[in-house]
Design a protein around this motif. Sequence first.
Motif, PDB file in Angstrom:
ATOM      1  N   HIS A   1     -12.284  -4.733  42.585  1.00  0.00           N
ATOM      2  CA  HIS A   1     -13.590  -4.407  43.381  1.00  0.00           C
ATOM      3  C   HIS A   1     -14.438  -3.780  42.567  1.00  0.00           C
ATOM      4  N   ARG A   2     -13.750  -3.271  41.988  1.00  0.00           N
ATOM      5  CA  ARG A   2     -14.845  -1.409  40.550  1.00  0.00           C
ATOM      6  C   ARG A   2     -15.543  -2.776  39.935  1.00  0.00           C
ATOM      7  N   TYR A   3     -15.178  -3.762  39.251  1.00  0.00           N
ATOM      8  CA  TYR A   3     -15.642  -4.847  38.680  1.00  0.00           C
ATOM      9  C   TYR A   3     -17.288  -5.432  39.790  1.00  0.00           C
ATOM     10  N   LEU A   4     -16.608  -5.224  40.745  1.00  0.00           N
ATOM     11  CA  LEU A   4     -18.304  -5.974  41.165  1.00  0.00           C
ATOM     12  C   LEU A   4     -19.378  -4.958  41.325  1.00  0.00           C
ATOM     13  N   LEU A   5     -18.564  -3.681  41.795  1.00  0.00           N
ATOM     14  CA  LEU A   5     -19.214  -2.573  42.283  1.00  0.00           C
ATOM     15  C   LEU A   5     -20.048  -1.912  40.832  1.00  0.00           C
ATOM     16  N   GLY A   6     -19.704  -2.733  39.258  1.00  0.00           N
ATOM     17  CA  GLY A   6     -19.988  -1.664  38.802  1.00  0.00           C
ATOM     18  C   GLY A   6     -19.986  -0.680  37.959  1.00  0.00           C
ATOM     19  N   GLU A   7     -18.838  -0.552  37.886  1.00  0.00           N
ATOM     20  CA  GLU A   7     -17.948   0.465  37.752  1.00  0.00           C
ATOM     21  C   GLU A   7     -16.771   0.219  36.729  1.00  0.00           C
ATOM     22  N   ALA A   8     -16.114  -0.654  36.875  1.00  0.00           N
ATOM     23  CA  ALA A   8     -15.563  -1.236  36.048  1.00  0.00           C
ATOM     24  C   ALA A   8     -16.287  -2.096  34.386  1.00  0.00           C
ATOM     25  N   THR A   9     -16.019  -2.318  33.979  1.00  0.00           N
ATOM     26  CA  THR A   9     -17.286  -2.842  32.164  1.00  0.00           C
ATOM     27  C   THR A   9     -16.691  -4.798  32.566  1.00  0.00           C
ATOM     28  N   SER A  10     -15.762  -4.259  31.933  1.00  0.00           N
ATOM     29  CA  SER A  10     -14.688  -5.868  31.842  1.00  0.00           C
ATOM     30  C   SER A  10     -13.061  -5.720  32.937  1.00  0.00           C
ATOM     31  N   LEU A  11     -13.026  -7.336  33.517  1.00  0.00           N
ATOM     32  CA  LEU A  11     -11.658  -7.348  34.244  1.00  0.00           C
ATOM     33  C   LEU A  11     -11.140  -8.368  33.708  1.00  0.00           C
ATOM     34  N   VAL A  12      -9.974  -7.766  32.659  1.00  0.00           N
ATOM     35  CA  VAL A  12      -8.902  -8.684  32.442  1.00  0.00           C
ATOM     36  C   VAL A  12      -7.979  -8.893  32.988  1.00  0.00           C
ATOM     37  N   GLU A  13      -6.904  -9.756  31.754  1.00  0.00           N
ATOM     38  CA  GLU A  13      -5.953 -10.468  33.145  1.00  0.00           C
ATOM     39  C   GLU A  13      -4.851  -9.199  32.626  1.00  0.00           C
ATOM     40  N   ASP A  14      -3.647  -9.128  33.427  1.00  0.00           N
ATOM     41  CA  ASP A  14      -3.011  -8.075  32.947  1.00  0.00           C
ATOM     42  C   ASP A  14      -2.210  -8.698  31.583  1.00  0.00           C
ATOM     43  N   ASP A  15      -2.316  -8.641  30.540  1.00  0.00           N
ATOM     44  CA  ASP A  15      -1.672  -8.660  29.507  1.00  0.00           C
ATOM     45  C   ASP A  15      -2.167  -8.200  28.495  1.00  0.00           C
ATOM     46  N   LEU A  16      -1.681  -7.438  27.379  1.00  0.00           N
ATOM     47  CA  LEU A  16      -1.418  -6.377  26.700  1.00  0.00           C
ATOM     48  C   LEU A  16      -2.516  -7.011  25.584  1.00  0.00           C
ATOM     49  N   GLY A  17      -2.392  -7.784  25.478  1.00  0.00           N
ATOM     50  CA  GLY A  17      -3.711  -8.986  24.498  1.00  0.00           C
ATOM     51  C   GLY A  17      -4.400  -8.829  25.002  1.00  0.00           C
ATOM     52  N   ALA A  18      -4.637  -8.913  26.097  1.00  0.00           N
ATOM     53  CA  ALA A  18      -6.022  -9.433  26.945  1.00  0.00           C
ATOM     54  C   ALA A  18      -7.091  -7.728  26.830  1.00  0.00           C
ATOM     55  N   PHE A  19      -6.454  -7.085  27.264  1.00  0.00           N
ATOM     56  CA  PHE A  19      -7.088  -5.310  27.001  1.00  0.00           C
ATOM     57  C   PHE A  19      -7.039  -5.840  25.325  1.00  0.00           C
ATOM     58  N   ARG A  20      -6.545  -5.653  23.942  1.00  0.00           N
ATOM     59  CA  ARG A  20      -6.583  -4.959  23.094  1.00  0.00           C
ATOM     60  C   ARG A  20      -7.609  -5.922  22.631  1.00  0.00           C
ATOM     61  N   ALA A  21      -8.093  -7.251  22.763  1.00  0.00           N
ATOM     62  CA  ALA A  21      -9.819  -7.893  23.056  1.00  0.00           C
ATOM     63  C   ALA A  21     -10.279  -7.473  23.042  1.00  0.00           C
ATOM     64  N   GLU A  22     -10.280  -6.788  24.124  1.00  0.00           N
ATOM     65  CA  GLU A  22     -12.100  -6.466  24.870  1.00  0.00           C
ATOM     66  C   GLU A  22     -11.881  -4.841  23.858  1.00  0.00           C
ATOM     67  N   ALA A  23     -10.688  -4.304  23.637  1.00  0.00           N
ATOM     68  CA  ALA A  23     -11.163  -2.754  23.592  1.00  0.00           C
ATOM     69  C   ALA A  23     -11.953  -3.034  22.097  1.00  0.00           C
ATOM     70  N   LEU A  24     -11.274  -4.531  21.537  1.00  0.00           N
ATOM     71  CA  LEU A  24     -12.067  -4.548  20.362  1.00  0.00           C
ATOM     72  C   LEU A  24     -13.324  -4.930  20.566  1.00  0.00           C
ATOM     73  N   ALA A  25     -13.695  -5.371  21.280  1.00  0.00           N
ATOM     74  CA  ALA A  25     -14.918  -5.827  21.501  1.00  0.00           C
ATOM     75  C   ALA A  25     -15.726  -5.520  21.937  1.00  0.00           C
ATOM     76  N   LEU A  26     -15.526  -4.117  22.353  1.00  0.00           N
ATOM     77  CA  LEU A  26     -16.452  -2.662  22.729  1.00  0.00           C
ATOM     78  C   LEU A  26     -16.722  -1.513  22.479  1.00  0.00           C
ATOM     79  N   LEU A  27     -15.518  -1.665  21.250  1.00  0.00           N
ATOM     80  CA  LEU A  27     -15.784  -0.709  19.546  1.00  0.00           C
ATOM     81  C   LEU A  27     -17.302  -0.662  19.746  1.00  0.00           C
ATOM     82  N   GLY A  28     -18.438  -1.561  19.799  1.00  0.00           N
ATOM     83  CA  GLY A  28     -19.207  -1.204  18.668  1.00  0.00           C
ATOM     84  C   GLY A  28     -20.334  -0.528  19.705  1.00  0.00           C
ATOM     85  N   ARG A  29     -20.186  -0.828  20.779  1.00  0.00           N
ATOM     86  CA  ARG A  29     -20.741   0.075  22.067  1.00  0.00           C
ATOM     87  C   ARG A  29     -21.373   1.636  21.617  1.00  0.00           C
TER      88      ARG A  29
END
Length: 297
Positions: A208-236
């Motif tokens: 729901h937070r993703y659909l409302l635009g409050e969460a930037t990204s929605l990932v699977e419940d996996d540490l690797g998925a969180f890591r990959a997305e955090a790395l992708a957002l470092l350039g923001r």
Amino acid sequence: MSQSTVSQSYYEATARERVAGLLDAGSFQELLPPSARMMSPHLKELDTPAAFDDGIIVGRGLLGGQRVLVAAQEGGFIGGAVGEVHGAKLKGLLERALDERPAGVLLLVESGGVRLHEANAGLIAVSEVMRAVLRVRGAGIPVIVLDGGKYGCFGGMGIVSRLCDAIIMSEEGRLALSGPEVIETTKGVEEFDSRDRALVWRTLGGKHRYLLGEATSLVEDDLGAFRAEALALLGRTPDLSLEAIEAEHAFLGERLRRFGECDDALDIWAALGIEQPERLPVLDTPTFLATVRGKRA
């Protein structure tokens, strides 16, 4: 050095396991570790068990070879609630970012809000963390939130999260100003039944937070998925311009206009043009993202 490709649940992991799974292997250097005995001075007076790290791990490390500062709240200790020492460690880490100029600051949030045992001291600590987040962003350093723990992110830390540049959530994460029990206590079970898990997650959860635009990204419940997305957002690049703030206010005003009369998240999803919105809670993350593509608020 890259991490193992073995899947590990972010939801089930402890704060220390999340830090280890997120950062490059062997790169984490903890500041004020348990051996420093930085414990709350208030809990002992109230005969409440304390923790040597006061429920938060702070330090520096590498993410994809880039220098980052990281803080991880331990939900298993008083629900990750913020007290005087807990908040001071987080504020201090953010202030360190102004000196060290890392590629970003990562906040692994898991908190029910202010620690009631420390009331005013906790409230002051959260307000200082808020100011510190904005100073770091104002200096051009992105602050990225990761939310996928058992205890969710509520109260003061919910506000802190929305002050940051990006929020990465899993379906299991929760984000709100007030937690389910608080809403039920103040407004009654008729308004919000905290025992209705389906209601709680479709109202406060990651989808729901993703659909409302409050969460930037929605990932699977996996540490690797969180890591990959955090790395992708470092350039923001942080944007605290007046134009950005006015655009955010306009967005929130339009969202209220569109959905202010909705009684349930299901009504909002239908208003977004999603067919059969009742099936969204049971979809896995990749299928969900494909289904709602182009439908976010």
